[in-house]
Scaffold this active site. Structure first.
Site, PDB file in Angstrom:
ATOM      1  N   GLU A 278       0.888  -1.162   0.000  1.00  0.00           N
ATOM      2  CA  GLU A 278       0.000   0.000   0.000  1.00  0.00           C
ATOM      3  C   GLU A 278       0.921   1.206   0.000  1.00  0.00           C
ATOM      4  O   GLU A 278       1.508   1.539   1.022  1.00  0.00           O
ATOM      5  CB  GLU A 278      -0.914  -0.078   1.233  1.00  0.00           C
ATOM      6  CG  GLU A 278      -2.144   0.763   1.089  1.00  0.00           C
ATOM      7  CD  GLU A 278      -1.941   2.123   1.674  1.00  0.00           C
ATOM      8  OE1 GLU A 278      -1.509   3.019   0.911  1.00  0.00           O
ATOM      9  OE2 GLU A 278      -2.206   2.292   2.871  1.00  0.00           O
ATOM     10  N   CYS A 312      -2.170   8.784   2.960  1.00  0.00           N
ATOM     11  CA  CYS A 312      -1.841   8.418   1.574  1.00  0.00           C
ATOM     12  C   CYS A 312      -3.034   8.637   0.653  1.00  0.00           C
ATOM     13  O   CYS A 312      -2.869   8.695  -0.561  1.00  0.00           O
ATOM     14  CB  CYS A 312      -1.334   6.982   1.509  1.00  0.00           C
ATOM     15  SG  CYS A 312      -2.367   5.871   2.422  1.00  0.00           S
TER      16      CYS A 312
END
Ligand code: ADP
Length: 506
Positions: A278, A312
């Site tokens: 990720e 993010c």
């Protein structure tokens, strides 16, 4: 009513910082975090003369703990511990671990929130929110752990019975970031435990205390020590490489930068360990001509300013239809003006310090470069001390600028305009990243067009909050592969095994 305090003129003797320091000292004193966790770091006695990781408070820069690090020669023991545990449990779902950990974290919410604020800088309110989010993974996967995990059917050509099972992969290494020091651990741990896999966690250098605290409360709640071991490093590269060089590690799950994700994927190739990555993002937040401005403003506030912009999936590029530009930029400015920069321990604070002074400096440099190339910058640009940064709104940004191309990880909102939906989609997709995108529209047809054409693993429609334990979080392109959360997240920790069995009639 008390006036919000804004730390525009913060100096090291500023009363807010003094207050922060005394609250920080209280946290350390009350919970004995630094002392007791250091003594038990990694669940094993501290080697005299071993290396220590220095942990700092990003608000004050003060050193708050020295944590003994794990060395590469410790790796076989740690892996053996996990492998033996996996052997004992035969990869069975560990409902007991999940429930016990969920309750233990909830019981210790105050301690977690204080420690997370201290080492990551986030506000205590956000830290509490993160604890709830972290627990939601443990609870969601606890519910999921007892689901039927396979299928049974008759094979057409041979007439044999076929049983499909999903079994835990084996010991797992997780490498976690500092921006959500607890939730990024439980998001991985919960799925791993639901698949019966013990976890070795290499936390970020900035936030090892939260990981150690999680290990401690799990142990106190009778979760076996081998279920969750912490491997603290001051130089993560060699330690992570040593773990991946051990073929008993069967899976690595990583959240962090694309650069490190690539290193990990390459290292995992030798033993074909399963990999979930990720990585960074460069989310576009598209405000269409028909957007409901109240909805868009609420969504923007979450997508941009949560965790001081250090997520993010943070909106990195605002793309606004020309007809709504003035309205939306005004909303952005007033949202930025309402932010209160200060110590995460101060109840009025909405933006704590960034994780480090160097991170703040990098963000400021990107803004300065864009300004020199002709962009307009709104906000208090004067330098705050250390890691503190005021929110900024930057308009007339060139798509070539670093500010547009790179993940900023700071409370900086960058705005460009578009005239057609095709143009907006093309600008949004003009990045090698593909984690999240957002679209604000009142039209069903537009919703379909954007959802079909935006190239990212996740899309928020009229919302800025897309994270949920039950949803598959993850990206495409340089944002990585693999999913976390939901049934898809569970499968990342399971191998598929099918058994063909001769039947009486075959
Ligand atoms: P950031 O720049 O946001 O800190 P990183 O990708 O550097 O993101 O860090 C995320 C995680 O990766 C942290 O736990 C860090 O310790 C770890 N890490 C950093 N460098 C390496 C490396 N070379 N190999 C393996 N892990 C690493």
């Amino acid at each position: 009513m008390t006036e919000p305090k804004v730390l525009t003129d913060l100096t090291l003797t500023d009363p807010i910082l003094t207050e922060h320091r005394s609250r920080a000292a209280e946290v350390l004193g009350q919970t004995l975090v630094a002392e007791s966790l250091s003594a038990h770091a990694n669940g094993r006695p501290v080697r005299p003369g071993g290396r220590l990781l220095e942990v700092s408070d990003p608000a004050s820069g003060d050193v708050i703990a020295h944590i003994p690090t794990l060395e590469s020669y410790d790796v076989p023991d740690v892996v053996q511990h996990a492998a033996a545990s996996f052997g004992r449990h035969a990869g069975q779902p560990q409902l007991g671990w999940l429930m016990a950990a969920a309750e233990a974290v909830e019981r210790n919410v105050d301690t977690f929130a204080a420690v997370m604020t201290l080492e990551s800088g986030k506000t205590e309110r956000e830290a509490r929110g993160e604890v709830g989010y972290a627990v939601s993974f443990l609870r969601w996967f606890a519910a999921r752990a007892s689901d039927p995990a396979g299928a049974h059917y008759r094979l057409m050509t041979t007439g044999q019975d076929c049983t499909v099972r999903f079994v835990g992969v084996g010991p797992v290494l997780i490498v976690t970031p500092w921006n959500f020091p607890l939730a990024m651990i439980t998001r991985k741990v919960a799925a791993a435990w639901a698949a019966g896999c013990p976890v070795i966690c290499k936390p970020a250098e900035a936030t090892p205390l939260t990981a150690l605290l999680f290990a401690q409360v799990c142990r106190e709640a009778s979760v076996p020590e081998a279920a969750f071991q912490v491997a603290v490093a001051d130089d993560p590269g060699p330690l992570v490489a040593s773990f991946l060089a051990d073929r008993r590690i069967r899976k690595v799950s990583f959240t962090g930068s694309t650069r490190v994700g690539q290193i990990i994927a390459r290292a995992a190739a030798d033993h074909m360990q399963r990999v979930s990555l990720e990585l960074g993002g460069n989310a576009a937040f598209v405000v269409c001509a028909d957007a409901d401005m109240d909805v868009a403003t609420k969504a923007m506030s979450v997508a941009k300013f949560r965790n001081a912009g250090q997520t993010c999936i943070a909106a990195n590029r605002f793309l606004v239809h020309r007809s709504r530009r003035e309205e939306f930029v005004a909303a952005l400015r007033s949202t930025a003006d309402r932010q209160v920069v200060g110590s995460g321990f101060d109840r009025l604070t909405t933006l704590g310090p960034l994780i480090s002074a160097s991170q703040r400096q990098r963000a400021q440099e990107l803004v300065d470069e864009a300004r020199m190339a002709g962009a307009d910058v709104y906000g208090k640009c004067e330098e705050l001390p250390g890691s503190f940064m005021s929110p900024l709104v930057v308009t007339n940004v060139s798509p070539d600028s670093g500010l547009w191309q790179e993940e900023i990880f700071a409370p900086v909102a960058t705005v460009a305009t578009f005239d057609t939906d095709e143009e907006a989609i093309s600008l949004a997709n003009d990045t090698p990243y593909g984690l999240a995108n957002y679209v604000m529209t009142s039209s069903l047809a537009r919703r379909h067009a954007y959802v079909n054409q935006l190239a990212s693993g996740m899309i928020g429609v009229n919302t800025g909050a897309i994270s949920d334990a039950g949803a598959p979080f993850g990206g495409v392109g340089l944002s990585g592969y693999g999913r976390e959360g939901g049934g898809e997240g569970l499968r990342e920790y399971q191998e598929c095994r099918y058994v063909a069995e001769a039947t009486a009639c075959s």
